[in-house]
Design a protein around this motif. Structure first.
Motif, PDB file in Angstrom:
ATOM      1  N   ILE A  61       0.819  -1.216   0.000  1.00  7.79           N
ATOM      2  CA  ILE A  61       0.000   0.000   0.000  1.00  7.79           C
ATOM      3  C   ILE A  61       0.857   1.273   0.000  1.00  7.79           C
ATOM      4  CG2 ILE A  61      -0.364  -0.211   2.508  1.00  7.79           C
ATOM      5  CD1 ILE A  61      -3.080   1.213   2.061  1.00  7.79           C
ATOM      6  N   ARG A  65       0.637   4.038  -2.827  1.00 13.23           N
ATOM      7  CA  ARG A  65       0.250   5.379  -2.416  1.00 13.23           C
ATOM      8  C   ARG A  65       1.247   6.411  -2.960  1.00 13.23           C
ATOM      9  NH1 ARG A  65       0.104   4.952   3.314  1.00 13.23           N
ATOM     10  NH2 ARG A  65      -2.059   4.317   3.186  1.00 13.23           N
ATOM     11  N   GLN A  82      -6.287   5.411   0.719  1.00 12.49           N
ATOM     12  CA  GLN A  82      -6.555   5.012   2.102  1.00 12.49           C
ATOM     13  C   GLN A  82      -7.194   3.635   2.147  1.00 12.49           C
ATOM     14  OE1 GLN A  82      -5.814   6.759   4.727  1.00 12.49           O
ATOM     15  NE2 GLN A  82      -5.569   8.857   4.044  1.00 12.49           N
ATOM     16  N   TYR A  89     -14.876   2.688   9.950  1.00 13.98           N
ATOM     17  CA  TYR A  89     -14.827   2.941  11.381  1.00 13.98           C
ATOM     18  C   TYR A  89     -15.340   4.331  11.721  1.00 13.98           C
ATOM     19  CZ  TYR A  89     -12.863  -0.895  14.021  1.00 13.98           C
ATOM     20  OH  TYR A  89     -12.704  -2.071  14.695  1.00 13.98           O
TER      21      TYR A  89
ATOM     22  N   THR B  13     -13.341  12.524   5.514  1.00 19.22           N
ATOM     23  CA  THR B  13     -12.237  11.838   6.194  1.00 19.22           C
ATOM     24  C   THR B  13     -10.899  12.250   5.605  1.00 19.22           C
ATOM     25  OG1 THR B  13     -13.674   9.957   6.592  1.00 19.22           O
ATOM     26  CG2 THR B  13     -11.313   9.557   6.758  1.00 19.22           C
ATOM     27  N   VAL B  14     -10.850  12.306   4.281  1.00 20.95           N
ATOM     28  CA  VAL B  14      -9.590  12.671   3.629  1.00 20.95           C
ATOM     29  C   VAL B  14      -9.175  14.080   4.037  1.00 20.95           C
ATOM     30  CG1 VAL B  14      -8.565  13.203   1.387  1.00 20.95           C
ATOM     31  CG2 VAL B  14      -9.864  11.110   1.685  1.00 20.95           C
ATOM     32  N   LEU B  17      -7.615  14.188   7.472  1.00 22.25           N
ATOM     33  CA  LEU B  17      -6.244  13.669   7.509  1.00 22.25           C
ATOM     34  C   LEU B  17      -5.270  14.597   6.791  1.00 22.25           C
ATOM     35  CD1 LEU B  17      -7.094   9.954   6.808  1.00 22.25           C
ATOM     36  CD2 LEU B  17      -5.996  10.815   8.861  1.00 22.25           C
ATOM     37  N   GLN B  18      -5.702  15.142   5.657  1.00 23.30           N
ATOM     38  CA  GLN B  18      -4.772  15.924   4.834  1.00 23.30           C
ATOM     39  C   GLN B  18      -4.605  17.341   5.352  1.00 23.30           C
ATOM     40  OE1 GLN B  18      -3.102  14.653   2.162  1.00 23.30           O
ATOM     41  NE2 GLN B  18      -3.971  12.676   2.692  1.00 23.30           N
ATOM     42  N   LEU B  22      -5.437  15.641  11.654  1.00 22.29           N
ATOM     43  CA  LEU B  22      -5.914  14.519  12.460  1.00 22.29           C
ATOM     44  C   LEU B  22      -4.804  13.480  12.550  1.00 22.29           C
ATOM     45  CD1 LEU B  22      -8.033  12.833  13.959  1.00 22.29           C
ATOM     46  CD2 LEU B  22      -8.818  11.976  11.778  1.00 22.29           C
ATOM     47  N   LYS B  68       1.356   3.309   8.118  1.00 22.10           N
ATOM     48  CA  LYS B  68       1.471   3.141   6.661  1.00 22.10           C
ATOM     49  C   LYS B  68       0.194   2.551   6.086  1.00 22.10           C
ATOM     50  CE  LYS B  68       6.423   2.446   6.413  1.00 22.10           C
ATOM     51  NZ  LYS B  68       7.355   1.339   6.632  1.00 22.10           N
ATOM     52  N   LYS B  69      -0.305   1.517   6.747  1.00 24.20           N
ATOM     53  CA  LYS B  69      -1.484   0.831   6.223  1.00 24.20           C
ATOM     54  C   LYS B  69      -2.658   1.779   6.074  1.00 24.20           C
ATOM     55  CE  LYS B  69      -4.636  -3.008   7.145  1.00 24.20           C
ATOM     56  NZ  LYS B  69      -4.983  -4.082   8.079  1.00 24.20           N
ATOM     57  N   TYR B  70      -2.897   2.609   7.096  1.00 22.18           N
ATOM     58  CA  TYR B  70      -4.083   3.461   7.060  1.00 22.18           C
ATOM     59  C   TYR B  70      -3.790   4.879   6.592  1.00 22.18           C
ATOM     60  CZ  TYR B  70      -6.248  -0.381   9.469  1.00 22.18           C
ATOM     61  OH  TYR B  70      -6.731  -1.609   9.771  1.00 22.18           O
ATOM     62  N   GLY B  71      -2.526   5.176   6.364  1.00 22.03           N
ATOM     63  CA  GLY B  71      -2.188   6.526   5.933  1.00 22.03           C
ATOM     64  C   GLY B  71      -2.531   7.572   6.977  1.00 22.03           C
ATOM     65  N   ILE B  72      -2.454   7.176   8.241  1.00 18.35           N
ATOM     66  CA  ILE B  72      -2.726   8.139   9.307  1.00 18.35           C
ATOM     67  C   ILE B  72      -1.482   8.242  10.190  1.00 18.35           C
ATOM     68  CG2 ILE B  72      -3.883   6.342  10.686  1.00 18.35           C
ATOM     69  CD1 ILE B  72      -5.559   8.613  11.899  1.00 18.35           C
ATOM     70  N   THR B 256     -11.409   6.553  14.870  1.00 19.54           N
ATOM     71  CA  THR B 256     -10.115   6.317  14.247  1.00 19.54           C
ATOM     72  C   THR B 256      -9.149   5.715  15.267  1.00 19.54           C
ATOM     73  OG1 THR B 256     -10.584   8.351  13.064  1.00 19.54           O
ATOM     74  CG2 THR B 256      -8.401   7.411  12.770  1.00 19.54           C
ATOM     75  N   GLU B 258      -9.974   3.993  17.860  1.00 19.42           N
ATOM     76  CA  GLU B 258     -10.440   2.629  18.142  1.00 19.42           C
ATOM     77  C   GLU B 258      -9.857   1.644  17.109  1.00 19.42           C
ATOM     78  OE1 GLU B 258     -12.844   1.780  20.531  1.00 19.42           O
ATOM     79  OE2 GLU B 258     -13.553  -0.178  19.862  1.00 19.42           O
ATOM     80  N   LEU B 259      -9.906   2.049  15.857  1.00 18.35           N
ATOM     81  CA  LEU B 259      -9.371   1.201  14.781  1.00 18.35           C
ATOM     82  C   LEU B 259      -7.888   0.917  15.003  1.00 18.35           C
ATOM     83  CD1 LEU B 259      -9.531  -0.011  11.854  1.00 18.35           C
ATOM     84  CD2 LEU B 259      -9.047   2.273  11.008  1.00 18.35           C
ATOM     85  N   ARG B 262      -7.282  -1.249  18.291  1.00 15.49           N
ATOM     86  CA  ARG B 262      -7.594  -2.675  18.123  1.00 15.49           C
ATOM     87  C   ARG B 262      -6.492  -3.374  17.335  1.00 15.49           C
ATOM     88  NH1 ARG B 262     -11.238  -4.221  21.587  1.00 15.49           N
ATOM     89  NH2 ARG B 262     -12.649  -2.493  21.966  1.00 15.49           N
TER      90      ARG B 262
END
Lengths: 93, 455
Positions: A61, A65, A82, A89, B13-14, B17-18, B22, B68-72, B256, B258-259, B262
Motif C-alpha cells: 500500500i 500510495r 486510504q 470505522y 475523512t480525507v 487527515l490531509q 488529524l 502506513k497501512k491506514y495513511g494516518i 479512528t 479505536e481502529l 484494536r
C-alpha cells in the motif's frame, strides 16, 4: 468478515484530460482491480473517489500510495490512497 | 461486502487527515515492572531494562506499519511503567538515579521519545521508597533525556498531602536549577497530580497504575484542527447545535483511535486498554485548542466567557468520545497547555490570558496548569501554594488536575522560554507577589471533602 482488501483512492483538483487514464494505468500495472468509480466536475473542479481491490496487488500500500501521489503531482492533482477500514470505522458502527 | 460509505463521507475523512492534522497522538504501552524487584539499583535497573526491551521491542515497528497501512500519522510511541517508587523501598536516592538511567537507556533502545512512570503516589503519605524516588527526581530529570516523572499528591478520597505539596515545590525548584542551562526543561518532564489517572497514555504524566494488567495498550487521539474547522463552519449556531457538532467530530476522531488501538493490540499481542480522546494541541498552526474557543466567539482566550466555552467544549468531547468506543479512559478532554498552543501564547502576549484566569479554566478542562513558565526567582513556597490550589480544584470537583510548571532560571515576566519541538515556547507569566509561606508550611493533610451538602 474477511479482512478488507479494498482501498479508497480520492482525487481532487482542476479537471484536465487524462486523469482517469493516468491513474488506471498505474493500477493495471500493479494488478489492482477497480470496483467502482464515482466522479463529478463542478465548475471545473474535479473530484473522484475510486474503490479498488488490491488483494492481488504486486505493490504494497505504501508504494502504491507514493506512486499515485507522484502521478498526482505531475497532473497537478491531490491523490490520496486510504484503506477502506478507516472510512467504515469513522462513519459506521 | 459492498462498500457503503458515501462520497461526501470519504472526502470528509480525507480532509481531516490531509488538511486538519488529524493524527493518533500516541500509542502507549503500559508495562508492569513489579517482578523486577532486587536488592540494588543496578540490579533493578537491569531487570527493568530487559523487561521493557523484551515487551516493547516491536512497538515502534508496529506503530509505523499501522500508520502506513491506514495513511494516518501515529506521532508518538511510548511506554509507561508501574510507579517506580513501589520497587525502591530499600534503596537510597542515588541508587534510584541509577535506575532512571536504565529507563533512559531502555527508551532509547526501543526507539521511543518518552517513558513515563518515574512516579510516586503519596496522596495519603510517604513510604521510604516514595521519599527516595522523589529525592531522586531532580538529578534524574537533569541527567536523562526521555524519562518522565509524576507524583500524585492528592485525591478526592484522601485529601491533599500538604507535606508532599511543599516537598514538590522544592523539587521543582531543584529540577529547574539542575537544568538551568536549558531554561529549566527538566520541569517540563515532571507533573504533580491530584486524582492521577492510572491509564493515561499522555506524557509527561503517564504511568501504569496498580489496577492495570501485566501489559496494556492505551491510545491517545487528538485533533484540535478537526474540531476547529467544524466549529468555524457554524459561526452562529446555537449552543445545542454547536454541542452536537463537537460531539459528532469527537466521535469520528475517537473511532479512528479505536481502529488503530484494536489493530495495535492484536499485532502486539497485548490487551487493549482505553482510548484517551484528548484535544492535545501542538505548536503547529491550526492545532490549537485556544483557536477553537476563539472560533466559538471569544475575541481572545482568557476573556470573560472563556471558562464557560471551555466547559462546554470539554463536556461535548467527552460525550462524543464515550459514544464511539466501549473503553474511553485516561484524561479525555481538552488540554490547555500554554507553551504547546500558539493561540494560548497569543492570548498571553495580548494581555488577555492571566495566571488567575488560566487557573479558573483548569477547573473545567482536563488536566490543569500545564507547561506554564514563571519567573525563575519564584520561591518553592509559592510553587507549593500553586500546586495546593490546583489540587484543591481537582479534589473538590472529583477530577484529575495537574501542575507542570517551569520556574525558568534567570527569566522574568515577559521573557520567552524556549523548549523546542513539541514542548514549544512560552512567555513567563506573572504570579501573585504576596506570600503563602505560613500556610503551606503548616504540615499535615488537608482532609478529604464531604460528599453531601453540595453547594
Amino acid at each position: 468478515m474477511e479482512e478488507g482488501n479494498k482501498l479508497i483512492i480520492t482525487v481532487l483538483g482542476k479537471d484536465r484530460i487524462g486523469i482517469i487514464a493516468g491513474i488506471s494505468n498505474i493500477l493495471a500495472e500493479a494488478n489492482v482491480n477497480i470496483l467502482d468509480i464515482n466522479q463529478t466536475i463542478l465548475q471545473g473542479f474535479f473530484t473522484m473517489t475510486m474503490v479498488v481491490d488490491n488483494k492481488n496487488s504486486s505493490l504494497d500500500i505504501t508504494t502504491l500510495r507514493e506512486k499515485l501521489s507522484k502521478k498526482g503531482e505531475q497532473l497537478g492533482l491531490q491523490i490520496t490512497t486510504q484503506h477502506e477500514d478507516i472510512f467504515k470505522y469513522m462513519h459506521r458502527i | 461486502m459492498q462498500f457503503s460509505v458515501s462520497k461526501e463521507e470519504v472526502l470528509e475523512t480525507v480532509k481531516m487527515l490531509q488538511a486538519e492534522n488529524l493524527d493518533i497522538r500516541t500509542i502507549t504501552m503500559g508495562i508492569n515492572i513489579l517482578d523486577c524487584y532486587a536488592d540494588s539499583g543496578e540490579k533493578i535497573g537491569q531487570k527493568i531494562y530487559e523487561k521493557i526491551v523484551n515487551s516493547a521491542s516491536n512497538l515502534v515497528t508496529v506503530g509505523e506499519d499501522i500508520a502506513k497501512k491506514y495513511g494516518i500519522p501515529i506521532v508518538n510511541k511510548r511506554v509507561s511503567i508501574t510507579p517506580l517508587a513501589m520497587l525502591v523501598n530499600n534503596l537510597p536516592a542515588d541508587e534510584v538515579v541509577i535506575i532512571g538511567k536504565y529507563l533512559d537507556k531502555a527508551a532509547s533502545a526501543i526507539g521511543i521519545d518518552f517513558l513515563g512512570g518515574f512516579s510516586a503516589l503519596v496522596h495519603k503519605g510517604f513510604t521510604k521508597g516514595d521519599i527516595a524516588l522523589i529525592s531522586a527526581i531532580p538529578e534524574t530529570l537533569a541527567t536523562t533525556e526521555r524519562v518522565c516523572s509524576s507524583v500524585n499528591v492528592a485525591t478526592t478520597k484522601a485529601g491533599i498531602n500538604m507535606d508532599a505539596v511543599l516537598m514538590m515545590g522544592q523539587i521543582i525548584k531543584d529540577t529547574a536549577k539542575l537544568t538551568q542551562d536549558r531554561d529549566g526543561i527538566g520541569c517540563a518532564k515532571l507533573v504533580v497530580f491530584c486524582n492521577a489517572a492510572e491509564d493515561n497514555p499522555f506524557m509527561a504524566g503517564a504511568f501504569h497504575g496498580q489496577g492495570e494488567p501485566e501489559t496494556t495498550i492505551n491510545i491517545g487521539v487528538s485533533g484540535p484542527g478537526v474540531v476547529l474547522n467544524a466549529v468555524k463552519k457554524h459561526p452562529t449556531a446555537d449552543f445545542g447545535t454547536l454541542a452536537n457538532i463537537i460531539k459528532n467530530t469527537a466521535f469520528k476522531i475517537t473511532r479512528t483511535g479505536e481502529l488503530v488501538g484494536r489493530e495495535a493490540s492484536e499485532k502486539l499481542g497485548v490487551p487493549f486498554g482505553i482510548i484517551d480522546l484528548s484535544l492535545a494541541p501542538t505548536p503547529a498552526i491550526g492545532d490549537s485548542v485556544a483557536d477553537i474557543l476563539e472560533a466559538m466567539g471569544l475575541e481572545r482566550v482568557g476573556t470573560h466567557g472563556s471558562t464557560a466555552a471551555l466547559a462546554m467544549l470539554n463536556d461535548a468531547i467527552k460525550k462524543g468520545g464515550a459514544m464511539a468506543s466501549s473503553y474511553v479512559g485516561g484524561l479525555s478532554g481538552a488540554f490547555i497547555p500554554v507553551s504547546e498552543d500558539e493561540g494560548m501564547i497569543r492570548a498571553l502576549n495580548a494581555g488577555s490570558l492571566t495566571f488567575d484566569k488560566l487557573e479558573a479554566m483548569t477547573s473545567v478542562c482536563s488536566v490543569g496548569l500545564d507547561m506554564v513558565a514563571i519567573a525563575g526567582d519564584t520561591t518553592a513556597d509559592t510553587i507549593a501554594a500553586i500546586i495546593a490550589d490546583e489540587a484543591a480544584i481537582g479534589m473538590i470537583n472529583r477530577k484529575t488536575t495537574a501542575v507542570r510548571i517551569i520556574p525558568a532560571p534567570n527569566k522574568n515576566e515577559g521573557d520567552i522560554v524556549e523548549f523546542g519541538g513539541l514542548l514549544g515556547r512560552a512567555p513567563v507569566m506573572k504570579t501573585n507577589q504576596f506570600s503563602a509561606t505560613s500556610f503551606v508550611n503548616r504540615q499535615g493533610r488537608i482532609p478529604a471533602p464531604i460528599h453531601s451538602l453540595n453547594n
